[in-house]
Design a protein around this motif. Structure first.
Motif, short mmCIF file in Angstrom:
data_model
loop_
_atom_site.label_atom_id
_atom_site.label_comp_id
_atom_site.label_asym_id
_atom_site.label_seq_id
_atom_site.Cartn_x
_atom_site.Cartn_y
_atom_site.Cartn_z
N LEU A 365 9.02 -1.95 -0.08
CA LEU A 365 9.36 -3.26 -0.29
C LEU A 365 9.59 -3.46 -1.96
CD1 LEU A 365 6.81 -4.97 1.97
CD2 LEU A 365 9.12 -4.68 2.24
N PHE A 366 10.69 -3.92 -2.24
CA PHE A 366 11.01 -4.05 -3.64
C PHE A 366 11.76 -5.28 -3.62
CE2 PHE A 366 13.59 -3.86 -7.27
CZ PHE A 366 12.98 -3.39 -8.29
N GLY A 367 11.78 -6.46 -4.50
CA GLY A 367 12.78 -7.50 -4.91
C GLY A 367 11.88 -8.85 -4.46
N GLU A 396 12.03 -5.47 -14.86
CA GLU A 396 13.53 -5.82 -15.41
C GLU A 396 14.26 -6.71 -14.43
OE1 GLU A 396 14.71 -1.69 -15.89
OE2 GLU A 396 13.31 -1.09 -17.24
N TYR A 397 13.86 -6.55 -12.89
CA TYR A 397 14.71 -7.16 -12.05
C TYR A 397 14.09 -8.68 -12.15
CZ TYR A 397 16.10 -8.99 -7.43
OH TYR A 397 16.36 -9.43 -6.39
N ALA A 398 13.10 -9.01 -12.69
CA ALA A 398 12.35 -10.23 -12.72
C ALA A 398 13.10 -10.95 -13.60
CB ALA A 398 10.83 -10.08 -12.78
N LEU A 399 13.51 -10.20 -14.72
CA LEU A 399 14.20 -10.71 -15.90
C LEU A 399 15.65 -10.71 -15.96
CD1 LEU A 399 11.26 -9.67 -18.65
CD2 LEU A 399 11.62 -11.89 -17.61
N GLY A 400 15.88 -10.59 -14.68
CA GLY A 400 17.43 -10.78 -14.58
C GLY A 400 18.29 -9.46 -14.65
N HIS A 401 17.63 -8.25 -15.10
CA HIS A 401 18.48 -7.17 -15.49
C HIS A 401 19.00 -6.61 -14.19
CE1 HIS A 401 16.61 -6.30 -19.57
NE2 HIS A 401 16.30 -7.59 -19.32
N ASN A 402 19.83 -5.38 -14.32
CA ASN A 402 20.45 -4.94 -13.07
C ASN A 402 21.01 -3.62 -13.73
OD1 ASN A 402 21.87 -4.32 -10.71
ND2 ASN A 402 23.25 -5.92 -10.70
N ASN A 403 20.76 -2.53 -12.86
CA ASN A 403 20.96 -1.07 -13.10
C ASN A 403 21.00 -0.34 -11.84
OD1 ASN A 403 18.26 0.00 -12.73
ND2 ASN A 403 17.66 -0.83 -14.88
N GLU A 404 21.60 0.96 -12.02
CA GLU A 404 21.76 1.59 -10.95
C GLU A 404 20.32 2.01 -9.90
OE1 GLU A 404 23.22 6.19 -10.02
OE2 GLU A 404 23.49 5.30 -12.04
N LEU A 405 19.21 2.16 -10.91
CA LEU A 405 18.08 2.31 -10.18
C LEU A 405 17.42 1.02 -9.34
CD1 LEU A 405 16.09 4.71 -12.72
CD2 LEU A 405 16.88 5.06 -10.42
N LEU A 410 16.65 -1.85 -4.52
CA LEU A 410 17.12 -2.89 -3.34
C LEU A 410 17.80 -2.57 -2.21
CD1 LEU A 410 18.46 -5.37 -6.31
CD2 LEU A 410 16.13 -5.72 -4.86
N ASN A 411 18.43 -1.41 -2.10
CA ASN A 411 19.06 -0.85 -1.00
C ASN A 411 18.17 0.12 -0.10
OD1 ASN A 411 21.39 -2.35 -1.80
ND2 ASN A 411 22.33 -0.79 -2.85
N GLN A 412 17.06 0.43 -0.53
CA GLN A 412 16.44 1.25 0.18
C GLN A 412 15.87 0.59 1.49
OE1 GLN A 412 12.60 2.30 -1.46
NE2 GLN A 412 12.29 0.16 -2.36
#
Ligand SMILES: Cc1cc2nc3c(=O)[nH]c(=O)nc-3n(C[C@H](O)[C@H](O)[C@H](O)COP(=O)(O)OP(=O)(O)OC[C@H]3O[C@@H](n4cnc5c(N)ncnc54)[C@H](O)[C@@H]3O)c2cc1C
Length: 443
Positions: A365-367, A396-405, A410-412
């Motif tokens: 679970l991630f997100g 990083e996600y919490a602060l609005g970043h987005n990257n390949e990892l 998110l897609n797992q």
């Protein structure tokens, strides 16, 4: 609409953690004992929570952050494991640790991201935790194990990873025992004294993180713009919450989420004297994983102790009994005696267990949950490297970043839903029993 998250199981003293006991005693902890406000609260002071809190603080130096841990940091599972930061594919539900080429490559990228992050902290802050970039051995004891290693080697070749075969004499030169038939050496694994690492990571967190230990969150109330976290004797009101509670997230009442809390167990010997060290031979420090994931992991430590890990038990109530610990110790003793007949008088001084968080399909679970709480949960047995990465990336996600990892996580797949209890209990326990039985000589 408001919704609440109730915590129904809390960390329990599951045996005596040798890594923690062999460190100097700690001073008393700060606990949550009043009402306070923070921008962010990270729940869970394992490797995932420690990396999440650090990364939040690095990226948002003006934010106030609380890291709350139910026990002491370093005494729970992240400080109870065998200390392997594994970079390569390591699907413990597969017979050869591997999956598909694409999944294996994604795992390696993700796990190395976590290892690099933690290694850089260890170096930057000089954290005294016996961090070693010495690689690991995968060893077999018979033809079946050798065949599993050969399949693992094929999987590694397919993703262009390096490894080296050692015959029986070469691996005996490292370990001092003739128990193993052959081995694969993979250079990218790091090892660590896990309790020392967790304590060191907590002690070197940036100044805008306040650490509270012995402070279990009992409930999280959603009040729209704010979340209210209730403890036994205090409250924290926060704008954002990140859950890093791994197996303990499997117990939120009424929300079966496919997470399986499965215990595994370890024992550590007393310190060997110089005569015993001489009898054993081999090199001073090495780390070995069994060819069959259900076999026995062994580490020889620079402190002249040996640590063994094996045996799994499905414990959805998140605690183990004295009988569980006694069974684990007797299995460890048998495994130790078979490998080290020259050390018959070296006793196992500590035995303990800790909960992993597995899922039937290797999902995690991630997100952001529907209630707005963020989560990075589900180590699938490899929380040191995966938890380091997912903790860093959830911040990083919490602060609005987005990257390949982040997109990869998110897609797992989500953990596959489980049948209702007691069907799940019987099915999981039977599957573990059969896999352990089939591991046979590797135990
Ligand atoms: C014997 C053993 C050997 C292992 N060997 C390895 C290995 O070599 N390599 C590897 O990668 N993995 C290994 N693992 C697994 C590894 O330890 C886990 O994957 C890892 O600890 C997961 O990290 P985490 O931070 O996500 O979760 P955890 O370490 O479980 O941390 C979650 C934290 O949340 C806290 N918490 C729970 N509920 C609350 C609450 N309500 N309020 C506040 N805090 C709460 C818990 O106390 C805990 O400290 C092993 C595990 C065991 C038991």
């Amino acid at each position: 609409m408001t919704s609440n998250l109730e915590f129904v199981r809390f960390p329990a003293p599951d045996g005596v953690n040798g890594w923690w006991e062999t460190l100097p005693p700690l001073s008393s902890a700060d606990t949550v004992s009043s009402e306070s406000r923070y921008d962010w609260v990270v729940v869970g002071g394992g490797i995932t929570g420690l990396c999440a809190a650090r990364r939040l603080a690095e990226l948002a130096p003006d934010a106030s952050i609380a890291l709350v841990e139910a026990d002491r940091i370093g005494r729970t599972t992240a400080g109870r494991n065998s200390g392997f930061f594994v970079d390569l594919p390591h699907d413990i539900s597969s017979e050869s640790y591997s999956r598909s080429v694409e999944a294996d490559k994604a795992d390696v990228r993700f796990q190395r991201h976590g290892i690099d992050y933690v290694r850089s902290m260890v170096k930057q802050y000089n954290i005294d935790c016996d961090w070693r970039d010495d690689g690991k051995f995968h060893a077999s004891v018979n033809k079946k194990g050798h065949n599993a290693l050969a399949r693992f080697a094929e999987g590694l070749a397919r993703i262009d990873e390096t490894f080296e075969w050692l015959d029986g004499a070469a691996i005996a030169k490292v370990t001092g025992t003739n128990f193993y038939q052959d081995a694969l050496f993979t250079p990218g694994c790091s090892t660590v004294q896990p309790a020392a690492l967790m304590r060191g990571l907590a002690a070197t967190l940036p100044k805008n993180v306040n650490v509270f230990e012995l402070s279990a969150v009992r409930r999280i109330e959603d009040q729209g713009q704010a979340k209210v976290l209730t403890f036994a004797s205090g409250k924290i009101v926060a704008k954002g919450v990140i859950l890093c509670t791994n197996a303990y997230a499997a117990t939120f009442g009424g929300h079966p989420n496919g997470l399986l809390p499965v215990y595994t167990f370890a024992s550590m010997t007393r310190v060997m004297n110089q005569e015993e060290v001489g009898r054993l031979g081999g090199t001073r420090s090495w780390a070995l994983i069994p060819a069959d994931p259900m076999g026995t992991t062994v580490r020889r430590l620079i402190t002249d102790r040996i640590c063994v890990r094996n045996h799994f038990a499905f414990r959805p109530n998140l605690e183990v009994s004295q009988a569980d610990l006694a069974k684990a110790k007797s299995l460890h003793q048998r495994s130790f005696d078979r490998r080290f007949p020259m050390l018959k008088d070296v006793e196992l001084e500590y035995t303990w267990g800790g909960p992993l968080c597995l899922s039937a399909n290797n999902g995690a679970l991630f997100g952001r949950r529907d209630d707005g709480v963020l989560e990075a949960v589900g180590c699938n047995g490899l929380g040191l490297s995966r938890g380091s990465a997912s903790g860093k990336l959830i911040a990083e996600y919490a602060l609005g970043h987005n990257n390949e990892l982040i997109r990869q996580l998110l897609n797992q797949p989500h953990p596959r839903a489980l049948p209702v209890r007691p069907i799940t209990d019987v099915a999981v326990s039977a599957a573990i029993w059969m896999k352990e039985f089939s591991a046979g000589a590797e135990l």
